[in-house]
Scaffold this motif. Structure first.
Motif, PDB file in Angstrom:
ATOM      1  N   LEU A   1      14.960  -9.101  75.855  1.00 35.41           N
ATOM      2  CA  LEU A   1      13.679  -8.879  76.542  1.00 35.41           C
ATOM      3  C   LEU A   1      13.316  -7.394  76.556  1.00 35.41           C
ATOM      4  O   LEU A   1      12.164  -7.020  76.278  1.00 35.41           O
ATOM      5  CB  LEU A   1      13.753  -9.416  77.977  1.00 35.41           C
ATOM      6  N   LEU A   2      14.295  -6.541  76.859  1.00 35.41           N
ATOM      7  CA  LEU A   2      14.039  -5.100  76.879  1.00 35.41           C
ATOM      8  C   LEU A   2      13.717  -4.566  75.490  1.00 35.41           C
ATOM      9  O   LEU A   2      12.880  -3.662  75.343  1.00 35.41           O
ATOM     10  CB  LEU A   2      15.252  -4.357  77.446  1.00 35.41           C
TER      11      LEU A   2
ATOM     12  N   GLY B   1      12.112  -6.145  73.110  1.00 33.35           N
ATOM     13  CA  GLY B   1      10.715  -6.462  72.835  1.00 33.35           C
ATOM     14  C   GLY B   1       9.767  -5.513  73.539  1.00 33.35           C
ATOM     15  O   GLY B   1       8.790  -5.016  72.938  1.00 33.35           O
ATOM     16  N   LEU B   2      10.033  -5.214  74.801  1.00 33.89           N
ATOM     17  CA  LEU B   2       9.177  -4.306  75.572  1.00 33.89           C
ATOM     18  C   LEU B   2       9.210  -2.890  75.005  1.00 33.89           C
ATOM     19  O   LEU B   2       8.167  -2.240  74.833  1.00 33.89           O
ATOM     20  CB  LEU B   2       9.621  -4.286  77.038  1.00 33.89           C
ATOM     21  N   LYS B   3      10.414  -2.384  74.713  1.00 31.66           N
ATOM     22  CA  LYS B   3      10.545  -1.019  74.208  1.00 31.66           C
ATOM     23  C   LYS B   3       9.920  -0.865  72.826  1.00 31.66           C
ATOM     24  O   LYS B   3       9.251   0.144  72.535  1.00 31.66           O
ATOM     25  CB  LYS B   3      12.028  -0.614  74.138  1.00 31.66           C
ATOM     26  N   TYR B   4      10.134  -1.852  71.988  1.00 32.20           N
ATOM     27  CA  TYR B   4       9.584  -1.761  70.629  1.00 32.20           C
ATOM     28  C   TYR B   4       8.060  -1.754  70.666  1.00 32.20           C
ATOM     29  O   TYR B   4       7.411  -0.962  69.967  1.00 32.20           O
ATOM     30  CB  TYR B   4      10.089  -2.928  69.783  1.00 32.20           C
ATOM     31  N   TRP B   5       7.493  -2.619  71.505  1.00 25.97           N
ATOM     32  CA  TRP B   5       6.032  -2.654  71.654  1.00 25.97           C
ATOM     33  C   TRP B   5       5.518  -1.306  72.172  1.00 25.97           C
ATOM     34  O   TRP B   5       4.547  -0.757  71.631  1.00 25.97           O
ATOM     35  CB  TRP B   5       5.645  -3.774  72.623  1.00 25.97           C
ATOM     36  N   ALA B   6       6.172  -0.750  73.187  1.00 19.95           N
ATOM     37  CA  ALA B   6       5.753   0.534  73.739  1.00 19.95           C
ATOM     38  C   ALA B   6       5.915   1.652  72.711  1.00 19.95           C
ATOM     39  O   ALA B   6       5.085   2.568  72.631  1.00 19.95           O
ATOM     40  CB  ALA B   6       6.554   0.854  74.992  1.00 19.95           C
ATOM     41  N   GLY B   7       6.972   1.584  71.892  1.00 18.96           N
ATOM     42  CA  GLY B   7       7.187   2.603  70.872  1.00 18.96           C
ATOM     43  C   GLY B   7       6.130   2.573  69.789  1.00 18.96           C
ATOM     44  O   GLY B   7       5.656   3.613  69.335  1.00 18.96           O
ATOM     45  N   VAL B   8       5.734   1.358  69.371  1.00 15.52           N
ATOM     46  CA  VAL B   8       4.688   1.218  68.354  1.00 15.52           C
ATOM     47  C   VAL B   8       3.362   1.720  68.897  1.00 15.52           C
ATOM     48  O   VAL B   8       2.625   2.466  68.218  1.00 15.52           O
ATOM     49  CB  VAL B   8       4.574  -0.252  67.903  1.00 15.52           C
ATOM     50  N   VAL B   9       3.017   1.348  70.113  1.00 14.86           N
ATOM     51  CA  VAL B   9       1.767   1.786  70.738  1.00 14.86           C
ATOM     52  C   VAL B   9       1.721   3.309  70.870  1.00 14.86           C
ATOM     53  O   VAL B   9       0.673   3.931  70.671  1.00 14.86           O
ATOM     54  CB  VAL B   9       1.610   1.126  72.126  1.00 14.86           C
ATOM     55  N   SER B  10       2.882   3.912  71.197  1.00 19.83           N
ATOM     56  CA  SER B  10       2.943   5.363  71.400  1.00 19.83           C
ATOM     57  C   SER B  10       3.235   6.135  70.125  1.00 19.83           C
ATOM     58  O   SER B  10       3.214   7.369  70.135  1.00 19.83           O
ATOM     59  CB  SER B  10       4.040   5.688  72.427  1.00 19.83           C
TER      60      SER B  10
ATOM     61  N   ASP C   1      15.278   3.898  70.711  1.00 14.04           N
ATOM     62  CA  ASP C   1      15.854   3.382  71.954  1.00 14.04           C
ATOM     63  C   ASP C   1      15.780   1.850  71.992  1.00 14.04           C
ATOM     64  O   ASP C   1      16.675   1.187  72.517  1.00 14.04           O
ATOM     65  CB  ASP C   1      15.106   3.984  73.142  1.00 14.04           C
ATOM     66  N   ALA C   2      14.691   1.295  71.433  1.00  9.58           N
ATOM     67  CA  ALA C   2      14.553  -0.166  71.382  1.00  9.58           C
ATOM     68  C   ALA C   2      15.652  -0.783  70.522  1.00  9.58           C
ATOM     69  O   ALA C   2      16.284  -1.776  70.911  1.00  9.58           O
ATOM     70  CB  ALA C   2      13.179  -0.542  70.833  1.00  9.58           C
ATOM     71  N   TRP C   3      15.903  -0.204  69.353  1.00  7.59           N
ATOM     72  CA  TRP C   3      16.945  -0.738  68.478  1.00  7.59           C
ATOM     73  C   TRP C   3      18.332  -0.524  69.080  1.00  7.59           C
ATOM     74  O   TRP C   3      19.243  -1.325  68.866  1.00  7.59           O
ATOM     75  CB  TRP C   3      16.851  -0.106  67.091  1.00  7.59           C
ATOM     76  N   HIS C   4      18.480   0.572  69.829  1.00 10.50           N
ATOM     77  CA  HIS C   4      19.716   0.794  70.563  1.00 10.50           C
ATOM     78  C   HIS C   4      19.950  -0.357  71.544  1.00 10.50           C
ATOM     79  O   HIS C   4      21.063  -0.880  71.669  1.00 10.50           O
ATOM     80  CB  HIS C   4      19.629   2.134  71.316  1.00 10.50           C
ATOM     81  N   THR C   5      18.889  -0.780  72.205  1.00 12.29           N
ATOM     82  CA  THR C   5      18.977  -1.896  73.143  1.00 12.29           C
ATOM     83  C   THR C   5      19.298  -3.198  72.415  1.00 12.29           C
ATOM     84  O   THR C   5      20.096  -4.014  72.901  1.00 12.29           O
ATOM     85  CB  THR C   5      17.652  -2.042  73.924  1.00 12.29           C
ATOM     86  N   LEU C   6      18.692  -3.404  71.253  1.00 14.29           N
ATOM     87  CA  LEU C   6      18.996  -4.603  70.478  1.00 14.29           C
ATOM     88  C   LEU C   6      20.455  -4.619  70.041  1.00 14.29           C
ATOM     89  O   LEU C   6      21.112  -5.663  70.035  1.00 14.29           O
ATOM     90  CB  LEU C   6      18.088  -4.696  69.253  1.00 14.29           C
ATOM     91  N   SER C   7      20.973  -3.425  69.701  1.00 12.32           N
ATOM     92  CA  SER C   7      22.393  -3.360  69.318  1.00 12.32           C
ATOM     93  C   SER C   7      23.288  -3.743  70.494  1.00 12.32           C
ATOM     94  O   SER C   7      24.411  -4.228  70.308  1.00 12.32           O
ATOM     95  CB  SER C   7      22.751  -1.954  68.811  1.00 12.32           C
TER      96      SER C   7
END
Length: 290
Positions: free
Chosen positions: A20-21, A23-32, A40-46
């Motif tokens: 879940l995190l 998805g949220l981080k990746y979306w925020a990273g793409v938008v920004s 950080d999103a991929w770190h969370t996925l790992s």
């Protein structure tokens, strides 16, 4: 094997929350357009992948001993820790390289409200997960769960660094790329700690001095009239199964039956006190050595 129930529940919870995190981080990273947030999103996925490795390791570690593995499968949990460390190293290297590319190409970024809220949520959730995993891992002596906890904490720290940069570096074009490098370095630091501890356990560690002293103290309860002089300790850990061998000295004139009876009582006492399988070798002591 009830001791594995809580770690298994924590691992499943970690997988779900990290997805879940991510998805949220990746979306925020793409938008920004932020390499640091996407890293950080991929770190969370790992984290989800490492929790899955921990889950598989814990499941396998529960299997009883068999002909091929007479001491059980407890070290599967250490192998899971090794997998977590390797995954972290790969993630860290990939995002260090990507951050350098963004820095060379002067890629711009724009942190908005979405990035702020997602990052705050990540810091809080990941630190809670880290504390539960590390505390439970220490309590149950599970290296893989502690490693997963430090993985969570490294994620919380990287998100915290990004959060600080959102407020301190809005107008600095290179801030995002530098933060991506810093996140990578945090990942490498965590990786080193996990791999060092895991490899040390796999290679075999010596017994702690306080444990030797405790075992020596127990000898006085076995045969107060004799000095057993426990020595030559060899400790082998296999996850939740531990084997200990050591020597004691007994007078050479004692009968074989008596020497065996003393060693057996000592074995039972240490096993009950320290929860391990004990084997004692008896050395004959001459009158001159007494």
């Amino acid at each position: 094997m009830n001791s594995y129930r809580k770690p298994i529940i924590l691992s499943w919870l970690s997988i779900v929350l990290n997805l879940l995190l991510f998805g949220l981080k990746y979306w925020a990273g793409v938008v920004s357009n932020s390499v640091a947030l996407i890293a950080d999103a991929w770190h969370t996925l790992s984290d989800s992948i490492s929790s899955l490795a921990v889950l598989i390791g814990l499941k396998y570690a529960q299997q009883p001993a068999d002909e091929q593995h007479p001491y059980g499968h407890g070290r599967a949990e250490l192998i899971a820790s090794l997998v977590v460390g390797v995954l972290l190293a790969v993630v860290g290297f990939n995002f260090l390289a990507e951050s350098v590319v963004h820095l060379r190409n002067r890629v711009a970024f724009s942190y908005g409200p979405a990035a702020i809220w997602v990052t705050v949520i990540s810091v809080v959730v990941k630190e809670i997960m880290a504390r539960y995993s590390i505390t439970t891992g220490k309590k149950l002596k599970l290296s893989s769960l502690k490693a997963d906890g430090w993985h969570h904490r490294s994620d919380a720290l990287s998100s915290l660094v990004i959060l600080l940069a959102i407020f301190l570096g809005r107008n600095i074009w290179w801030m995002d790329s530098v933060l991506g490098m810093l996140v990578s370095l945090l990942i490498f630091y965590t990786t080193w700690g996990i791999l060092k501890d895991t490899m040390s356990a796999l290679l075999g560690e010596g017994m702690e001095a306080d444990m030797e002293q405790r075992i020596a103290g127990l000898s006085r309860q076995v045969e107060p009239s004799l000095t057993l002089q426990p020595h030559h300790f060899k400790l082998h850990r296999y996850g939740n199964h531990t084997e200990l061998t050591f020597h004691i000295r007994l007078p050479g004139e004692l009968s074989l039956d008596k020497a065996h009876e003393i060693a057996s009582r000592y074995e039972i006492l240490v096993e009950e006190q320290l929860n391990m399988v004990v084997t004692i070798h008896v050395d004959a002591r001459t009158r001159r050595e007494a």
